[in-house]
Write an enzyme that holds these catalytic residues in place. Structure first.
Site, PDB file in Angstrom:
ATOM      1  CB  CYS A  71      20.865  16.491  64.340  1.00  0.00           C
ATOM      2  SG  CYS A  71      20.454  14.928  65.129  1.00  0.00           S
ATOM      3  CB  CYS A 125      39.577   1.380  30.577  1.00  0.00           C
ATOM      4  SG  CYS A 125      38.957   1.921  28.995  1.00  0.00           S
ATOM      5  CB  CYS A 182      35.435   1.713  30.462  1.00  0.00           C
ATOM      6  SG  CYS A 182      36.162   0.093  30.172  1.00  0.00           S
ATOM      7  CB  CYS A 190      47.751  50.854  14.821  1.00  0.00           C
ATOM      8  SG  CYS A 190      47.781  52.639  14.998  1.00  0.00           S
ATOM      9  CB  CYS A 230      49.548  52.318  -1.611  1.00  0.00           C
ATOM     10  SG  CYS A 230      48.789  53.550  -0.546  1.00  0.00           S
ATOM     11  CB  CYS A 272      55.336  53.912   6.004  1.00  0.00           C
ATOM     12  SG  CYS A 272      56.134  52.810   4.827  1.00  0.00           S
ATOM     13  CB  CYS A 286      59.763  52.107   7.381  1.00  0.00           C
ATOM     14  SG  CYS A 286      58.819  53.632   7.292  1.00  0.00           S
ATOM     15  CB  CYS A 325      58.818  52.994   1.995  1.00  0.00           C
ATOM     16  SG  CYS A 325      59.604  53.316   3.563  1.00  0.00           S
TER      17      CYS A 325
END
Lengths: 555, 144
Positions: free
Chosen positions: A174, A258, A263, A335, A348, A361, A364, A378
């Site tokens: 310091c 523990c 604890c 998708c 459907c 579909c 499939c 299908c």
């Protein structure tokens, strides 16, 4: 003075305490020899308290079941004593100060044998590595220089006189040239007391570090505990001590803290110290604060009868979102164009993706346009790709259902156990009322307490039996296991029902009789199951299925 | 606490090839420049760095980063420096001055065995001459 005689004395004294215990205890057969010797010797040595603790633990060992393990509780002070014993042992062999021996042991991660070997071989190298001042030419002296003061010595990394220096001094950290006080380790690098304090505080508090080097950039010397205790605040010094004993306990397979927050008890369980022992036992232990935990894996609950490795697998499986992924896999498709996840909830098979408007579909997964006018069915359904996709999907669904069957029961028992505690607090109130309104005594209305305790305990066992059954390979053994499980489950459910039956003063004697009988029966069933599984581990009877296949090879 | 004195000394008595000045509005933040040591591929370059003294300084090391692009195995694309005294080998007795001198020394003696920029280190190990040429090129391009 001869180092040799020192060695033998120390060696024999401490060996009886704990050194060779692990060898004896691995098979857990020589318990009785062990109980008597340290307790009786405790009186002879300066270690009375330790002896008392041992004999107290010995009393609790009288009736040990096959599924229980021997363990001892150690207080902070007892851990300190063990730690100091190790240090004194090493110090005795090499004629060192205990504080120096402590630093050496920490440097070697508390591996005493390795330290002794290495130190015999090349003391200077070990000292240098460990950050300890080179040994002085002097033979060990009686360090009775100042009575009442810690046995810190010139040879240890201890404090140097710290009066304000007479020569012009500037703290290298310091740049203060008029510090009120300075400290230096044995290396002589002096720094002002404020810097030392801040430095130690940063190390201990911020970094959680207990090895503290001299602040000088090229100096490798370590500060010993006496120095740290002297320089830093009480809290920091306490924390430092905590870090040190944590390191000691953490480096020993015989001891464990523990795991419950706040604890500070340490458990010693030598029979569960080796990894291989955990394949055959479930070392459930309890600290004096009644915190139950597993010595093997530090799980904060009793996971008997399932061994640590498998219960870890199970908990991981339950935590993993892999099962979420499994669900998604079973119930949704992507998708084909934008990969959005779609769950079909009716209608459907002509799907139109909400996001990209792709038409396909569901059966499939091919583009809808190819289906022409046959939108209601299908015609490509039986084609190979479609069949394979369906196969994979139903397999994944079956494994998910299997998992859920076990998981639901596992979770259900856990929940029921908690609910039974709630129920009890209600019952307890009722009982208290009854005690005041009828002529029943306190002890006569206590029967429900025992029943609830037993229900809770057994539900925990049942919970883990479901995890175990999930991993057990099909076969006779599993069927027998499931028979035991069923018997216990039936008994527990019956007792649970009794607990919920209405209480009125007239039927209390009958209820008490019933409940007490049932409690005893449940207790017995639980013991039978735990005993049988514990025995099964020892006999190598349990075979694991593909989900835990690694363990079969390990055995 | 140690700041003003150390800063004074640093500004009053700079080490050769190194300058460091604190910001007016933040005394913990320094603009540093180091000239490339003679005989190194960084010779003739002036490298700008930033240095920040964290709250815990000097108990924790300062944070230093190159602002000028440099092709060096121990300095990565972001200018971070791999230097032991900036990490676990930090000692409170080290100062800004010693840190900067160490960085300057690192420019003279790259250490490709302990790399931060692995691609540069690989280049240095496999073909030192070619790698040094790139370092020189970068020095000319970025550190003028």
């Amino acid at each position: 003075m001869s180092d040799e005689s020192d060695y033998y004395m120390d060696d024999s004294a401490s060996d009886n305490y704990y050194d060779d215990d692990d060898d004896e205890m691995v098979d857990g057969t020589q318990d009785s020899d062990r109980e008597s010797s340290p307790a009786s010797e405790g009186e002879a040595s300066d270690d009375d308290a330790f002896g008392v603790e041992l004999s107290a633990a010995a009393l609790g060992k009288v009736k040990r079941k096959s599924y229980e393990v021997n363990f001892e509780t150690l207080s902070d002070a007892a851990v300190d004593r063990l730690m100091n014993k190790e240090a004194e042992h090493v110090a005795g062999i090499f004629g060192l100060e205990p504080s120096t021996a402590l630093l050496l042991l920490r440097h070697m991660a508390w591996n005493k044998e390795r330290l002794i070997e290495k130190y015999m071989d090349n003391p200077e190298a070990v000292r240098k590595d460990a950050g300890i001042l080179a040994a002085p030419p002097l033979a060990p002296t009686s360090s009775s220089s100042s009575a009442g003061v810690r046995r810190s010595a010139r040879r240890a990394n201890s404090v140097q006189p710290s009066a304000p220096p007479s020569t012009p001094f500037m703290c290298p950290v310091c740049c203060d040239d008029e510090p009120p006080n300075t400290y230096a380790l044995a290396c002589g690098h002096a720094f002002c007391s404020t810097c030392w304090e801040t430095y130690l505080h940063t190390k201990v508090r911020e970094e959680g570090e207990f090895t503290v080097r001299c602040m000088d950039s090229d100096c490798k010397l370590l500060a010993d505990d006496a120095f740290i205790a002297r320089v830093c605040s009480k809290e920091d010094s306490k924390r430092h001590h905590e870090l040190v004993s944590r390191n000691f306990v953490g480096n020993s397979s015989q001891y464990k803290f523990c795991p419950l927050p706040g604890c500070s008890y340490t458990i010693s369980c030598p029979s569960a110290a080796s990894k291989s022992s955990l394949m055959t036992i479930v070392p459930t232990v309890k600290c004096p604060e009644n915190h139950v935990f597993c010595f093997g894996c530090s799980l904060d609950q009793d996971h008997r009868p399932l061994i640590c490795h498998v219960s870890k697998l199970w908990l991981k499986k339950c935590q993993d979102d892999s099962e979420t992924a499994n669900w998604i896999k079973s119930n949704t498709k992507e998708c084909t164009k934008c990969q959005s996840t779609i769950e079909k909830n009716g209608g459907c098979n002509h799907m139109t993706c909400k996001k990209c408007k792709n038409e396909f579909c569901w059966v499939c997964m091919g583009p809808w346009a190819e289906h022409g006018n046959a939108w209601y069915t299908c015609n490509r359904y039986e084609e190979r790709e479609g069949v394979e996709a369906r196969d994979a999907q139903s397999k994944s669904r079956a494994s998910l259902e299997r998992y859920l069957q076990y998981y639901n029961r596992w979770a259900n028992h856990e929940q029921s156990a908690r609910l039974s505690l709630d129920l009890y607090s209600k019952t307890e109130k009722k009982m208290e009322e009854m005690q005041t309104t009828s002529n029943l005594t306190w002890i006569e209305v206590q029967f429900a307490r025992k029943a609830v305790d037993e229900v809770f305990k057994c539900r925990m066992t049942l919970k883990w039996t479901y995890a175990m059954a999930f991993y057990l390979a099909k076969g006779n053994e599993k069927e027998l296991f499931e028979d035991n499980q069923r018997d216990l489950e039936k008994a527990v459910e019956d007792l649970s029902e009794l607990l919920e039956s209405p209480i009125d003063p007239d039927n209390i004697p009958v209820l008490r009789q019933k409940m007490t009988d049932k409690t005893v029966y449940v207790l017995k069933r639980n013991e039978i199951l735990l005993d049988d599984t514990a025995q099964g581990y020892l006999d190598g009877r349990w075979k694991w299925n593909a989900d835990a296949a690694i363990l079969n090879e390990a055995e | 606490m140690a700041l003003p004195k150390e800063t004074q000394r640093l500004v009053a008595d700079p080490a050769p090839g190194i300058s460091a000045a604190p910001h007016d509005d933040n005394l913990r933040y320094f603009d540093v420049s180091i000239t490339g040591p003679d005989g190194s591929p960084f010779q003739g370059g002036v490298f700008r760095l930033e240095l920040y003294l964290p709250e815990e300084y000097p108990m924790s090391p300062p944070k230093v980063r190159f602002l000028t692009k440099i092709y060096h195995p121990n300095i990565d694309k972001l200018g971070r420096i791999c230097l032991d005294i900036l990490k676990d080998k930090w000692s409170p007795a080290l100062q800004i001055r010693t840190v900067l001198l160490s960085i300057q020394a690192l420019l003279s003696a790259p250490n490709p065995d302990d790399p931060l920029a692995t691609d540069v280190a690989k280049h240095y190990k496999e073909n030192e001459a070619a790698a040094k040429a790139v370092s020189r090129e970068w020095t000319e391009k970025y550190a003028q």
